[in-house]
Motif scaffolding. Structure first.
Motif, PDB file in Angstrom:
ATOM      1  N   ALA A   1       7.210  -9.270   0.778  1.00 24.64           N
ATOM      2  CA  ALA A   1       6.611  -7.862   1.050  1.00 24.64           C
ATOM      3  C   ALA A   1       5.210  -7.067   0.127  1.00 24.64           C
ATOM      4  N   TYR A   2       5.172  -8.034  -1.365  1.00 27.61           N
ATOM      5  CA  TYR A   2       3.803  -7.308  -1.857  1.00 27.61           C
ATOM      6  C   TYR A   2       2.971  -7.827  -1.701  1.00 27.61           C
ATOM      7  N   CYS A   3       3.254  -9.858  -0.933  1.00 27.95           N
ATOM      8  CA  CYS A   3       2.010 -10.205  -0.805  1.00 27.95           C
ATOM      9  C   CYS A   3       1.496 -10.130   0.473  1.00 27.95           C
ATOM     10  N   SER A   4       2.402  -9.552   1.168  1.00 30.11           N
ATOM     11  CA  SER A   4       2.018  -9.213   2.620  1.00 30.11           C
ATOM     12  C   SER A   4       1.216  -7.758   2.564  1.00 30.11           C
ATOM     13  N   LEU A   5       2.290  -6.971   1.807  1.00 33.79           N
ATOM     14  CA  LEU A   5       1.013  -5.732   1.099  1.00 33.79           C
ATOM     15  C   LEU A   5      -0.069  -5.765   0.816  1.00 33.79           C
ATOM     16  N   ILE A   6      -0.803  -6.791  -0.431  1.00 38.35           N
ATOM     17  CA  ILE A   6      -1.348  -6.760  -1.168  1.00 38.35           C
ATOM     18  C   ILE A   6      -2.455  -7.433   0.284  1.00 38.35           C
ATOM     19  N   SER A   7      -2.177  -8.365   0.779  1.00 41.96           N
ATOM     20  CA  SER A   7      -3.292  -9.136   1.528  1.00 41.96           C
ATOM     21  C   SER A   7      -3.932  -8.349   2.572  1.00 41.96           C
ATOM     22  N   CYS A   8      -2.612  -7.323   3.344  1.00 36.92           N
ATOM     23  CA  CYS A   8      -2.761  -6.308   4.528  1.00 36.92           C
ATOM     24  C   CYS A   8      -3.988  -5.378   4.447  1.00 36.92           C
ATOM     25  N   ILE A   9      -3.991  -5.483   2.724  1.00 37.65           N
ATOM     26  CA  ILE A   9      -4.432  -3.545   2.701  1.00 37.65           C
ATOM     27  C   ILE A   9      -5.904  -4.090   2.281  1.00 37.65           C
ATOM     28  N   ILE A  10      -6.208  -5.447   1.950  1.00 36.97           N
ATOM     29  CA  ILE A  10      -7.890  -5.795   1.421  1.00 36.97           C
ATOM     30  C   ILE A  10      -8.472  -6.007   2.666  1.00 36.97           C
ATOM     31  N   THR A  11      -7.976  -7.081   3.399  1.00 35.67           N
ATOM     32  CA  THR A  11      -8.270  -6.990   4.418  1.00 35.67           C
ATOM     33  C   THR A  11      -8.844  -5.911   5.589  1.00 35.67           C
ATOM     34  N   ALA A  12      -8.063  -4.578   5.680  1.00 35.96           N
ATOM     35  CA  ALA A  12      -8.346  -3.754   6.181  1.00 35.96           C
ATOM     36  C   ALA A  12      -9.467  -2.611   5.222  1.00 35.96           C
ATOM     37  N   LEU A  13      -9.302  -3.449   4.538  1.00 34.57           N
ATOM     38  CA  LEU A  13     -10.365  -2.276   3.465  1.00 34.57           C
ATOM     39  C   LEU A  13     -12.186  -2.767   3.859  1.00 34.57           C
ATOM     40  N   ALA A  14     -11.594  -4.873   4.586  1.00 39.31           N
ATOM     41  CA  ALA A  14     -12.397  -5.453   4.702  1.00 39.31           C
ATOM     42  C   ALA A  14     -12.930  -4.859   5.855  1.00 39.31           C
ATOM     43  N   GLY A  15     -12.244  -4.512   6.898  1.00 41.69           N
ATOM     44  CA  GLY A  15     -12.351  -4.816   8.542  1.00 41.69           C
ATOM     45  C   GLY A  15     -12.788  -3.241   8.286  1.00 41.69           C
ATOM     46  N   GLY A  16     -12.429  -2.688   7.229  1.00 46.22           N
ATOM     47  CA  GLY A  16     -12.588  -1.317   7.962  1.00 46.22           C
ATOM     48  C   GLY A  16     -14.556  -1.099   6.945  1.00 46.22           C
ATOM     49  N   LEU A  17     -15.379  -1.946   6.528  1.00 44.17           N
ATOM     50  CA  LEU A  17     -16.399  -2.105   5.992  1.00 44.17           C
ATOM     51  C   LEU A  17     -17.208  -2.484   6.935  1.00 44.17           C
ATOM     52  N   TYR A  18     -16.883  -3.758   7.735  1.00 42.40           N
ATOM     53  CA  TYR A  18     -17.405  -4.411   8.897  1.00 42.40           C
ATOM     54  C   TYR A  18     -18.275  -3.178  10.014  1.00 42.40           C
TER      55      TYR A  18
END
Length: 362
Positions: A260-277
């Motif tokens: 759960a922790y790993c999924s949350l960390i990975s997806c939130i940071i990916t979403a931040l990158a997608g937002g910047l994109y």
């Protein structure tokens, strides 16, 4: 009635019994001392292992810090020695590096290879554009990135509950592909105008230097975070789950919580990158969910060892610059590069692992 002859016999028997008891006592004492020595030896071995482990990770942290400082220097100099286009391309490379680092978290820390990370990446872009369509205030946009990350994390966590790691790869890819196919059908009608569809949504334009600065800060923070997480006690728990989930449970690691922790960390940071994109292009369309976006992190990490953050960043930049160069020759030519690298990836990764082993022995 006892005779004189029987006394020496009884005395001899008693002496033999005493000798036997003394011998047994001596053997028991020696056995006890041997066990104590073995226990002490085990303690010494464990102590030495812990000491070596701490020393190894101390060196790794120093290396990560040195790599971090190198990135700081490069990203500080870049705006002053480059033109507009190079800075724009550098920003794109940084955003994709953040994306790949976040993807690499699931790959190397819990052993889940995702081909569906375009979901949080694209969802963040779409939600931020939709919010801006209704509320013309860009300050609320980062909230949508967090929402996209959490929603995606729930999906990936549910998929990770299965021990079938191969199924995780294909199901995540399937979900991402379905969203990519259906996204052109998504439209919003507002004040008589239709938004979305194949054209996508628009976002406010931003100065390249502003997007570059935000992206650099996020990349450096992500780089440090994963570098220290990998060399921490929590990172060791993650690695235990990656190597053997059953063994991890036996030593007291809460496997589902780690996932759960790993999924949350990975997806939130990916979403931040997608937002910047999305902000970088000031526009978002169905291509943000495309197959080449989904495959990018996997291809970017082919040549470099996955647990090397600097290798992940280098691979991302190389792929971004190579793709951009090929597209300048002929549109979508980078897809041929992707196809070739995917075909050759098993052999490349075997070569990479052999090289890593030789270097570690040397």
């Amino acid at each position: 009635m006892l005779t004189g002859k029987t006394l020496p016999v009884e005395r001899l028997a008693g002496e033999k019994i005493m000798e036997k008891e003394e011998k047994e006592g001596k053997e028991e004492k020696e056995e006890k001392e041997k066990k104590e020595r073995e226990e002490l030896s085990k303690v010494d071995i464990i102590g030495n292992a812990i000491k070596n482990y701490k020393e190894l990770y101390r060196k790794k942290r120093k290396l990560r810090l040195a790599e971090f400082l190198i990135l700081v220097v490069i990203f500080t100099i870049s705006p002053f020695v480059s033109g507009f286009y190079f800075l724009w391309l550098m920003t794109l490379g940084i955003i994709y590096s953040i994306y790949t680092l976040a993807w690499n978290c699931m790959e190397t820390m819990i052993g889940r290879t995702s081909l569906g990370h375009a979901i949080p990446f694209g969802l963040a872009g779409y939600l931020s554009a939709i919010l801006y369509l209704y509320i013309k205030n860009p300050l609320f946009i980062p909230v949508t990135w967090m929402i996209a990350g959490v929603l995606s994390a729930v999906v990936f966590y549910i998929l990770s509950l299965s021990r079938d790691r191969v199924a995780f790869v294909f199901i995540s890819f399937l979900i991402g592909t379905v969203i990519w196919i259906l996204s052109p059908l998504f439209t919003i009608t507002l004040n008589g105008e239709v938004y979305g569809g194949e054209e996508g949504f628009s976002l406010p334009s931003n100065p390249v230097l502003a997007t570059y600065t935000f992206s650099v800060v996020l990349l450096l923070a992500t780089f440090l975070f994963f570098g220290f997480l990998r060399t921490s006690a929590t990172g060791l728990k993650f690695a235990t789950v990656r190597d053997d989930e059953k063994a991890a449970k036996l030593v007291g690691v809460k496997v589902n919580k780690v996932k759960a922790y790993c999924s949350l960390i990975s997806c939130i940071i990916t979403a931040l990158a997608g937002g910047l994109y999305a902000l970088h292009f000031s526009h978002v369309n169905p291509e943000i969910f495309s197959i080449h976006v989904a495959l990018f992190p996997f291809i970017a990490t082919i040549f470099f060892k996955n647990d090397s953050e600097i290798g992940v960043v280098a691979g991302s930049f190389i792929l971004v610059f190579a793709s951009n160069y090929l597209n300048s020759i002929f549109p979508q030519l980078h897809l041929l590069l992707y196809s070739a690298l995917l075909i050759l990836s098993p052999g490349i990764m075997r070569w990479r692992d052999r090289r890593a082993k030789l270097m570690s022995v040397g």
